[in-house]
Design a protein around this motif. Structure first.
Motif, short mmCIF file in Angstrom:
data_model
loop_
_atom_site.label_atom_id
_atom_site.label_comp_id
_atom_site.label_asym_id
_atom_site.label_seq_id
_atom_site.Cartn_x
_atom_site.Cartn_y
_atom_site.Cartn_z
N GLY A 103 -4.77 -10.47 -3.78
CA GLY A 103 -3.99 -9.42 -4.81
C GLY A 103 -4.28 -8.07 -4.25
N GLU A 104 -5.45 -7.79 -3.83
CA GLU A 104 -6.12 -6.62 -3.43
C GLU A 104 -5.34 -6.31 -1.89
OE1 GLU A 104 -10.50 -5.86 -5.33
OE2 GLU A 104 -10.03 -7.32 -3.85
N ASP A 144 7.17 4.89 -7.14
CA ASP A 144 8.50 4.24 -7.44
C ASP A 144 8.61 3.50 -6.02
OD1 ASP A 144 9.02 5.20 -9.95
OD2 ASP A 144 10.70 6.51 -9.41
N ALA A 145 8.29 4.29 -4.94
CA ALA A 145 8.56 3.53 -3.65
C ALA A 145 7.39 2.51 -3.41
CB ALA A 145 8.37 4.60 -2.50
N LEU A 190 -1.83 -2.92 1.30
CA LEU A 190 -0.63 -2.99 2.20
C LEU A 190 0.35 -2.13 1.68
CD1 LEU A 190 0.73 -3.32 4.89
CD2 LEU A 190 1.49 -5.85 3.83
N SER A 191 0.73 -2.37 0.50
CA SER A 191 1.77 -1.65 -0.46
C SER A 191 1.40 -0.23 -0.51
CB SER A 191 2.11 -2.22 -1.71
OG SER A 191 2.27 -3.52 -1.79
N ALA A 192 0.23 0.28 -0.63
CA ALA A 192 -0.29 1.61 -0.82
C ALA A 192 -0.14 2.42 0.44
CB ALA A 192 -1.70 1.53 -1.46
N ALA A 193 -0.49 1.62 1.53
CA ALA A 193 -0.76 2.21 2.95
C ALA A 193 0.48 2.56 3.41
CB ALA A 193 -1.48 1.08 3.74
N LEU A 194 1.64 1.53 3.12
CA LEU A 194 3.06 1.78 3.60
C LEU A 194 3.70 2.85 2.93
CD1 LEU A 194 4.30 -1.94 4.25
CD2 LEU A 194 3.29 -0.40 5.76
N ILE A 201 8.07 -1.58 -2.72
CA ILE A 201 7.50 -2.45 -1.58
C ILE A 201 6.54 -3.52 -1.92
CG2 ILE A 201 5.99 -2.09 0.25
CD1 ILE A 201 6.74 0.95 0.53
N TYR A 202 5.78 -3.15 -3.03
CA TYR A 202 4.91 -4.16 -3.73
C TYR A 202 5.94 -5.50 -4.20
CZ TYR A 202 1.45 -6.67 -6.38
OH TYR A 202 0.68 -7.57 -6.87
#
Length: 456
Positions: free
Chosen positions: A180-181, A239-240, A186-190, A244-245
């Motif tokens: 989960g982390e 929102d982005a 990855l979602s946060a970085a992108l 992505i997540y």
């Protein structure tokens, strides 16, 4: 019998027609929904279901009708399913245009006839096993896309170590990163990378559809991907990130072309107008042929690290040999960059990395050692904000190569006299690449591998 209605009654017939029209309308609505999600029933559906367990060849053109030629064969498991049409009103959603596709190819390749090779098309973002020694790290592929994966890895580390929590994290917690982390990181970085590239105003995310929006023309060669893009626009970073997540499979699924999707999203978020202002005469486009591969120019790496596609690593702008203005890094970056070449003559020709990249806000550096990318990082947030911390400190080194099972722990001593002693005889100067790239930041430092056999 007085209340009985005759079927010949005009009002009855009108009601019947209204009911038929309503049913036809509902049928059309469901047909649109099924078509939107590529679930339309046709003569090939049964055959597709029979073939669902056959391996897909993602790079091979689908044979058949003329319009299918040159198109990418999609896997039986839908990786590219688009969101429900009802959300399109919340965020801007529109198909790629021919002009946009041509703009992409020109900014990447310098023309509209080049295409990504197989290694690029199969590249995506994949973590090592959760809760392992490298659970925080991406498995890095081969070829020119490695540079993008490693640059994204830098931002993943920034999130995991420093930005997801005010207290920060340490290296031990990295090695306990859960599935989960990993998804969250990855979602946060992108999202953060795209948001920064969009000047914190807008994010554009590319998705691949089954529909081809325009064919090849005299001036544009369809590649099976670019002409299939649907673009989603976001005016808020959160929102982005959530989008992505929710659709992370677009970037981390096998066969998803995840690295290319991210790169295209990055360029759309930056906008062609800003990219043209970022670049200079030294870098007219972003990818450079190298044998059978395509490698990233410095501008691509700087765009991921800093949000601006600066072609050079020095501070500010400088006059080139032809008196043209060359564009460097304008502000101190959050994550850094170091470079070194084994060839001493080539090293002398390398432009010096400026302090904007060499001394970032967070102690994480993408390292370019003779064209091979790796990462140095520390879990001490104060390392670069207190000069006393830089006397004796630890760094972790990750190469992304399959043989590396855990990050190497290095101890750096900037007060050692070892360097002064070996400088008396240059023939005995250490030439281990990792140590040399560290010394481009901390001149005269000695590096202890803490029992690990130096492997790079």
């Amino acid at each position: 019998m007085d209340n009985e209605v005759s079927i010949e009654d005009p009002s009855f017939q009108e009601k019947e027609l209204d009911e038929i029209a309503r049913k036809i309308s509902n049928l059309d609505k469901w047909r649109e929904i099924f078509s939107y999600h590529r679930l339309e029933i046709n003569s090939t559906t049964h055959q597709k279901l029979q073939d669902s367990h056959k391996p897909a060849d993602y790079g091979k053109a689908v044979s058949g009708s003329p319009q299918d030629k040159g198109q990418v064969q999609y896997p039986s498991k839908v990786l590219y399913s688009l969101p429900d049409p009802s959300i399109n009103s919340k965020w801007g959603c529109f198909p790629v245009s021919l002009a946009m596709a041509m703009g992409l190819q020109k900014i990447l390749f310098g023309n509209t006839i080049h295409d990504f090779n197989h290694a690029w098309k199969k590249s995506y973002f994949k973590f090592h096993e959760p809760s392992s020694d490298l659970s925080y790290a991406l498995e890095i592929g081969k070829g020119g896309s490695r540079a993008i994966q490693m640059a994204v890895q830098v931002n993943i580390l920034k999130y995991l170590l420093f930005t997801r929590s005010e207290k920060g994290s340490d290296f031990c917690s990295l090695c306990k990163t859960s599935h989960g982390e990993q998804k969250e990181a990855l979602s946060a970085a992108l999202a953060d990378t795209l948001w920064t590239a969009g000047e914190r105003q807008k994010v554009i995310i590319c998705a691949i559809t089954s529909e081809t929006y325009f064919p090849s023309t005299r001036d544009f060669q369809a590649d099976g991907l670019t002409e299939r893009f649907q673009l989603f626009e976001f005016l808020e970073k959160e929102d982005a990130k959530k989008f992505i997540y929710d659709h992370l499979q677009w970037f981390k699924g096998e066969g998803s072309h995840g690295v290319i999707l991210f790169l295209y999203s990055l360029l759309f978020s930056r906008t062609f107008e800003r990219l043209q202002k970022d670049l200079d005469i030294s870098t007219p486009h972003l990818l450079q042929p190298s044998g059978a591969d395509l490698i990233c120019r410095q501008a691509v790496l700087n765009l991921i690290l800093t949000g601006r596609a600066s072609p050079n690593v020095f501070n500010g702008n400088q006059q080139g040999n032809s008196q043209d203005l060359l564009h460097g890094v304008l502000t101190r970056s959050e994550v850094g960059y170091l470079q070194w070449k084994k060839d001493s003559f080539e090293q002398q020709k390398l432009p010096q990395v400026g302090s904007m990249l060499k001394t970032p806000k967070f102690p994480i550096w993408l390292c370019n050692i003779s064209g091979t990318y790796s990462i140095l990082f520390s879990d001490n947030k104060l390392l670069l904000s207190d000069w006393k911390m830089e006397h004796h400190f630890g760094l972790y080194f990750y190469t992304g190569h399959p043989y590396q099972k855990k990050a190497a722990h290095l101890t750096v001593d900037t007060h050692s006299h070892h360097w002064e002693e070996v400088q008396q005889n240059e023939n005995h100067a250490p030439k281990r690449p990792v140590e040399m790239v560290i010394r481009t930041k901390w001149k005269g430092a000695s590096v202890n591998w803490n029992g690990t056999l130096p492997f790079f």
